[in-house]
Write a protein that holds these residues in place. Structure first.
Motif, mmCIF file in Angstrom:
data_model
loop_
_atom_site.group_PDB
_atom_site.id
_atom_site.type_symbol
_atom_site.label_atom_id
_atom_site.label_comp_id
_atom_site.label_asym_id
_atom_site.label_seq_id
_atom_site.Cartn_x
_atom_site.Cartn_y
_atom_site.Cartn_z
ATOM 1 N N SER A 183 2.731 18.372 4.397
ATOM 2 C CA SER A 183 3.949 18.657 5.153
ATOM 3 C C SER A 183 4.916 17.478 5.158
ATOM 4 O O SER A 183 6.095 17.659 5.489
ATOM 5 C CB SER A 183 3.600 19.064 6.592
ATOM 6 N N TYR A 184 4.437 16.283 4.783
ATOM 7 C CA TYR A 184 5.357 15.155 4.623
ATOM 8 C C TYR A 184 6.470 15.520 3.642
ATOM 9 O O TYR A 184 7.608 15.042 3.761
ATOM 10 C CB TYR A 184 4.590 13.923 4.118
ATOM 11 N N LEU A 185 6.167 16.390 2.682
ATOM 12 C CA LEU A 185 7.124 16.756 1.642
ATOM 13 C C LEU A 185 7.971 17.973 2.021
ATOM 14 O O LEU A 185 8.683 18.511 1.172
ATOM 15 C CB LEU A 185 6.373 17.046 0.333
ATOM 16 N N THR B 79 0.857 -1.189 0.000
ATOM 17 C CA THR B 79 0.000 0.000 0.000
ATOM 18 C C THR B 79 0.889 1.234 0.000
ATOM 19 O O THR B 79 2.101 1.142 0.203
ATOM 20 C CB THR B 79 -0.919 0.041 1.236
ATOM 21 N N SER B 80 0.258 2.384 -0.197
ATOM 22 C CA SER B 80 1.033 3.621 -0.168
ATOM 23 C C SER B 80 0.095 4.802 0.058
ATOM 24 O O SER B 80 -1.111 4.634 0.228
ATOM 25 C CB SER B 80 1.810 3.807 -1.471
ATOM 26 N N THR B 81 0.670 5.995 0.041
ATOM 27 C CA THR B 81 -0.081 7.219 0.307
ATOM 28 C C THR B 81 0.262 8.263 -0.743
ATOM 29 O O THR B 81 1.415 8.386 -1.163
ATOM 30 C CB THR B 81 0.270 7.776 1.704
ATOM 31 N N HIS B 82 -0.740 9.013 -1.156
ATOM 32 C CA HIS B 82 -0.535 10.122 -2.083
ATOM 33 C C HIS B 82 -0.206 11.392 -1.306
ATOM 34 O O HIS B 82 -0.918 11.748 -0.365
ATOM 35 C CB HIS B 82 -1.792 10.377 -2.916
ATOM 36 N N TYR B 83 0.871 12.064 -1.701
ATOM 37 C CA TYR B 83 1.199 13.378 -1.149
ATOM 38 C C TYR B 83 1.236 14.362 -2.312
ATOM 39 O O TYR B 83 1.763 14.049 -3.384
ATOM 40 C CB TYR B 83 2.546 13.349 -0.421
ATOM 41 N N SER B 84 0.707 15.558 -2.088
ATOM 42 C CA SER B 84 0.485 16.459 -3.222
ATOM 43 C C SER B 84 0.966 17.879 -2.973
ATOM 44 O O SER B 84 1.110 18.314 -1.822
ATOM 45 C CB SER B 84 -1.010 16.498 -3.566
ATOM 46 N N TYR B 85 1.195 18.587 -4.106
ATOM 47 C CA TYR B 85 1.413 20.026 -4.110
ATOM 48 C C TYR B 85 0.214 20.664 -4.804
ATOM 49 O O TYR B 85 -0.300 20.134 -5.794
ATOM 50 C CB TYR B 85 2.679 20.390 -4.891
ATOM 51 N N ASN C 166 -1.121 19.310 8.949
ATOM 52 C CA ASN C 166 -0.374 18.396 8.082
ATOM 53 C C ASN C 166 -0.143 18.994 6.700
ATOM 54 O O ASN C 166 0.217 18.295 5.769
ATOM 55 C CB ASN C 166 -1.107 17.057 7.953
ATOM 56 N N MET C 167 -0.360 20.305 6.565
ATOM 57 C CA MET C 167 -0.124 20.996 5.298
ATOM 58 C C MET C 167 0.849 22.145 5.523
ATOM 59 O O MET C 167 0.774 22.838 6.549
ATOM 60 C CB MET C 167 -1.432 21.546 4.726
ATOM 61 N N SER C 168 1.754 22.345 4.571
ATOM 62 C CA SER C 168 2.702 23.452 4.628
ATOM 63 C C SER C 168 2.491 24.371 3.446
ATOM 64 O O SER C 168 1.759 24.045 2.506
ATOM 65 C CB SER C 168 4.135 22.919 4.646
#
Length: 857
Positions: free
Chosen positions: A798-800, A672-678, A778-780
């Motif tokens: 914010s993971y990124l 599995t995985s997670t989507h991280y976005s800009y 959780n957002m930057s």
């Protein structure tokens, strides 16, 4: 033959020409680059000769192979062990140029032929050949239906949908230079001649038509890799037809005791024997043993494209490709020819069943059912009359023909057999492709073929039936026009909308970047990025790439995604070094010792950031490899001689981050995985309540000027964002009242519509400021003040925060040690990768380049 008869015979050809001219004109609309409203900006999307860049990025691969073919006589840029080889794709060794050659050979031929009479560039030929070939699909679709129904109304519907089905149109308009152009035309030609083989009464013509159909199938095998579905369809139809015709004969009460004689007299026996034998021979010549692999592949793809993994523990990149997303029913309808087209097609299947269920009529019955006046053609006005001259006979015939006699559609035994074959073919076709549609929208293009024929057959038979029941042809014409327009207008309107709003797949900024690389980097430089631009890189920069459309579905998706999302620069650089110099070999070699891909990935992620000595100690120590085994791995991960690697980052990668981060953060344990976005947005400041106010409608970022430096810590504005779950859904932000409410909440802290970011990065006058604002978010947010009231904002997970992509592209490489900025264009930056960790480097600190990040088009 009088002029009326000439016009009647010429009418079908005139109709076909008009349809083709219309569809070509709509496809040609892309040359105007209508997606760019500012005329002065259109030049950015045109090459030096004023031609628009290709509208689809993979077109550059076909174009490069065509250039190779014209220059060397083969598809690859070199020959390796007697095999055409593409040395620029898939580092480090390239790959076989094992590609369907029809598009290449045809384009090269047309290019040479046209240049006998005039001067045209290869780009011009490649730009226009797709629209021309795509438009030709009208011809076989039109004549298949006209032959079956004897009706032009249905033939028009079939021709329009075949040539204008949006899924096909969007792959054959101007500038789309890919093999899709053959994906409706050739299947229709295969079917046209196979049906003619069944229609034919003389054995010799049955054999001739079947042979022609087989030749087109062999040609299709050289035109598109998915050709094998037509092998399964045609052979399957020929076999199933025997069962269907046997059931029909039993229903009609025929004597079936002599099976051998029944088989011999069956109308498909000769076509089946000729078609199957000749197809096997021709495919053995064109594709050889790979035919069986292709058949297995097609069957597998029909059920496995949506699987999480790509046949191994690595993630399946196809789930990220737009064409591989599972479509909704409404999408299938719209893309295959419109809602009415699909409804007509389904109704056509039902109508076929009804007509086939009726027992056939004999010729004698048809004559018997006709009025005596028509039968003898010698009774006029109730009196017997024998014409004595040819003129009198023509006068009598004209009077008789004007007498209306209501009728109905009835098939003779021959017609029933013919139409049963068509029914079996189309039923198998539409059901088979419907199953494949559960794996992705890519197959809507193939689905449009049976839809076009079935919808045309339905319209043809319905209008014909109405015509037989009424003497007033004007009513038939009105009904026919309405029915045709309902089917034809929606796809044509959709096509025009698409072509008139098209924009090239690249622009001068990317092209200039690649020409700079070609002129300023060593020939053995390897280019790395996400896969989309790979074919463009090889064609323009003439440099090898790590990742492109030909190497999508393998472990590279994980490794490139990992290199972009990781916060460890040494790991990112190590991954790029590995892929450029050994590709998948390091992983495959280590797999031989671990026998566990999950373990292999874990080990590689640990040793790739290290230098060779550290990595060797890890492999021979905790991992437990022998020195010989460790050396075999290290020669792939930490080679003594390495190729230079340039990482190309571009603005489009912001929108693609959801996928490259998904693959890069893949969990091999639970798959599995997670989507991280800009979420980027260009915004222009305005004044709200006397304060500078910005609002990004695309990302929900809100900013307002503040004089309270204690609160902003040196940043002249306060920033927040709208919850993405509410953005453009439950919250309307476009009114002055909404803006004033948000300005008040930011200034006074009163309200609950806005959220504070975790980290805020503010860049102005090449100065970067950053601070943690809200540990619970959780957002930057990163904000560029470009001057003149223009801002560029990026809200992101914010993971990124510390991802390599964030540090390089959005922060322009501030304080990075393994990447050196070598070239920039608006929206694009090129980073040279330092080979091994060197501790303290003399790299100059990169300066924030605002124009690098403000072009998000």
């Amino acid at each position: 033959m009088n002029s009326k008869e000439v016009l009647k015979k010429a009418a079908p050809f005139i109709i076909v020409i008009l349809l083709m001219v219309t569809l070509f004109a709509i496809r040609a609309e892309t040359v105007n680059i209508g997606g760019i409203q500012n005329e002065s900006l259109k030049a950015l999307y045109e090459d030096d000769n004023g031609m628009p860049y290709f509208t689809e990025i993979d077109s550059y691969y076909n174009f490069r192979l065509t250039e190779n073919y014209l220059e060397t006589g083969h598809l690859g840029d070199t020959i390796v062990n007697g095999t055409d080889w593409d040395s620029l794709s898939t580092s480090p060794d390239g790959r076989a140029a094992d590609y369907q050659p029809v598009i290449i050979v045809l384009t090269a031929f047309v290019y040479k032929f046209l240049n006998i009479f005039t001067s045209v560039s290869l780009v011009q030929v490649a730009y226009w050949i797709g629209p021309f070939i795509g438009t030709l699909a009208v011809i076989p679709a039109y004549f298949i239906v006209r032959r079956a129904t004897g009706n032009d109304w249905g033939a028009i519907v079939a021709g329009v949908i075949a040539g204008a089905a949006p899924a096909y149109f969007s792959h054959t308009y101007g500038g789309f230079f890919d093999t899709d152009m053959f994906n409706i035309l050739l299947p229709l030609l295969i079917v046209l001649f196979l049906i003619e083989a069944v229609y034919a009464t003389k054995p010799v013509w049955k054999a001739v038509y079947a042979a022609i159909s087989s030749v087109f199938l062999a040609l299709f095998s050289l035109a598109w890799s998915g050709y094998t579905y037509m092998v399964l369809l045609t052979v399957g139809t020929l076999i199933l037809y025997y069962l269907a015709s046997y059931i029909m004969d039993r229903h009609d009460g025929k004597d079936l005791s002599n099976k051998k004689q029944w088989f011999k007299n069956n109308p498909v026996t000769i076509p089946a024997i000729v078609f199957i034998i000749l197809t096997i021979i021709l495919l053995a010549i064109t594709v050889g043993g790979s035919m069986f692999e292709s058949i297995t592949s097609v069957v597998s793809l029909s059920t496995s494209l949506q699987s999480a993994t790509a046949g191994t523990a690595y993630p399946n990149v196809y789930v990220s490709v737009g064409e591989m997303q599972v479509p909704q029913v409404i999408d299938i309808a719209n893309q295959s020819g419109g809602v009415f087209g699909l409804l007509y097609a389904l109704a056509g299947l039902v109508l076929f069943v009804v007509l086939l269920w009726k027992k056939p009529v004999t010729k004698k019955q048809q004559i018997k059912d006709q009025p005596k006046e028509i039968k003898t053609k010698k009774r006029v006005g109730g009196k017997s009359y024998t014409p004595k001259t040819k003129k009198q006979e023509e006068e009598v015939q004209e009077i008789v023909e004007k007498q209306f006699v209501p009728g109905k559609i009835e098939w003779t035994e021959k017609q029933q057999y013919d139409n049963l074959f068509l029914f079996v073919l189309l039923l198998l076709w539409i059901v088979g492709i419907a199953v494949m549609l559960t794996q992705g929208t890519r197959f809507i293009e193939q689905f449009a073929v049976p839809v076009s024929l079935l919808s045309g057959l339905f319209v043809g038979y319905i209008i014909k039936d109405i015509d037989l029941k009424t003497e007033q042809y004007k009513y038939v014409a009105i009904i026919g026009l309405i029915v045709v327009l309902l089917a034809a207008v929606p796809p044509l309107v959709s096509d025009h909308t698409v072509s008139s709003q098209s924009v090239g797949s690249t622009n001068d900024d990317m092209y200039n970047t690649l020409t700079w690389i070609k002129a300023n980097t060593p020939q053995d430089t390897v280019l790395a990025s996400w896969w989309d631009y790979g074919h463009l890189f090889t064609q323009v920069a003439d440099r090898q790439v790590v990742f492109d459309g030909g190497s999508q579905n393998n472990m590279r998706a994980y490794w490139i995604g990992n290199a972009l999302q990781t916060s460890n620069e040494d790991l990112s650089a190590g991954i790029l070094r590995m892929l450029a110099n050994s590709g998948e070999e390091a992983s495959n070699t280590l797999d031989l010792y671990t026998h566990n891909t999950t373990k292999t990935v874990e080990v590689l992620n640990k040793i790739l950031p290290m230098d060779r000595n550290q990595a060797n100690a890890e492999l021979t120590g905790p991992v437990g490899l022998s020195q010989q085994e460790a050396n075999a791995v290290l020669d792939k991960t930490h080679p003594a001689q390495t190729k230079p690697v340039d990482l190309i980052l571009s603005s489009d990668m912001l929108s693609k981050a959801a996928w490259w981060s998904y693959f890069g953060t893949w969990n091999f344990q639970n798959q599995t995985s997670t989507h991280y976005s800009y979420y980027p947005a260009n915004v222009q400041a305005e004044q709200i309540n006397g304060k500078t106010f910005i609002l990004g409608m695309d990302n929900g970022v809100v900013g307002v000027s503040s004089s309270n430096t204690n609160e902003t810590e040196g940043v002249p504005m306060l920033f927040a964002y709208v919850d993405q779950s509410k953005l453009n859904k439950s919250l309307n932000m476009s009114t002055t009242e909404d803006k004033e409410r948000m300005e008040k909440e930011l200034t006074d802290g009163t309200g609950n519509e806005l959220l504070k970011p975790h980290k805020l990065i503010y860049i102005e006058n090449n100065q970067l400021s950053e601070r943690i604002v809200n540990n619970n978010s959780n957002m930057s947010l990163i904000v560029y003040n470009n001057g003149g009231g223009s801002y560029f904002t990026v809200l992101y997970d914010s993971y990124l925060d510390n991802a390599v992509f964030t540090k390089l592209y959005l922060e322009s490489g501030m304080n990075t040690t393994r990447f050196n900025l070598t070239h920039t264009e608006p929206g694009i930056s090129v980073w040279n990768v330092f080979e091994y960790p060197t501790g303290n480097t003399n790299q100059a600190q990169a300066v924030v380049n605002k124009t690098n990040n403000t072009n998000t088009t």
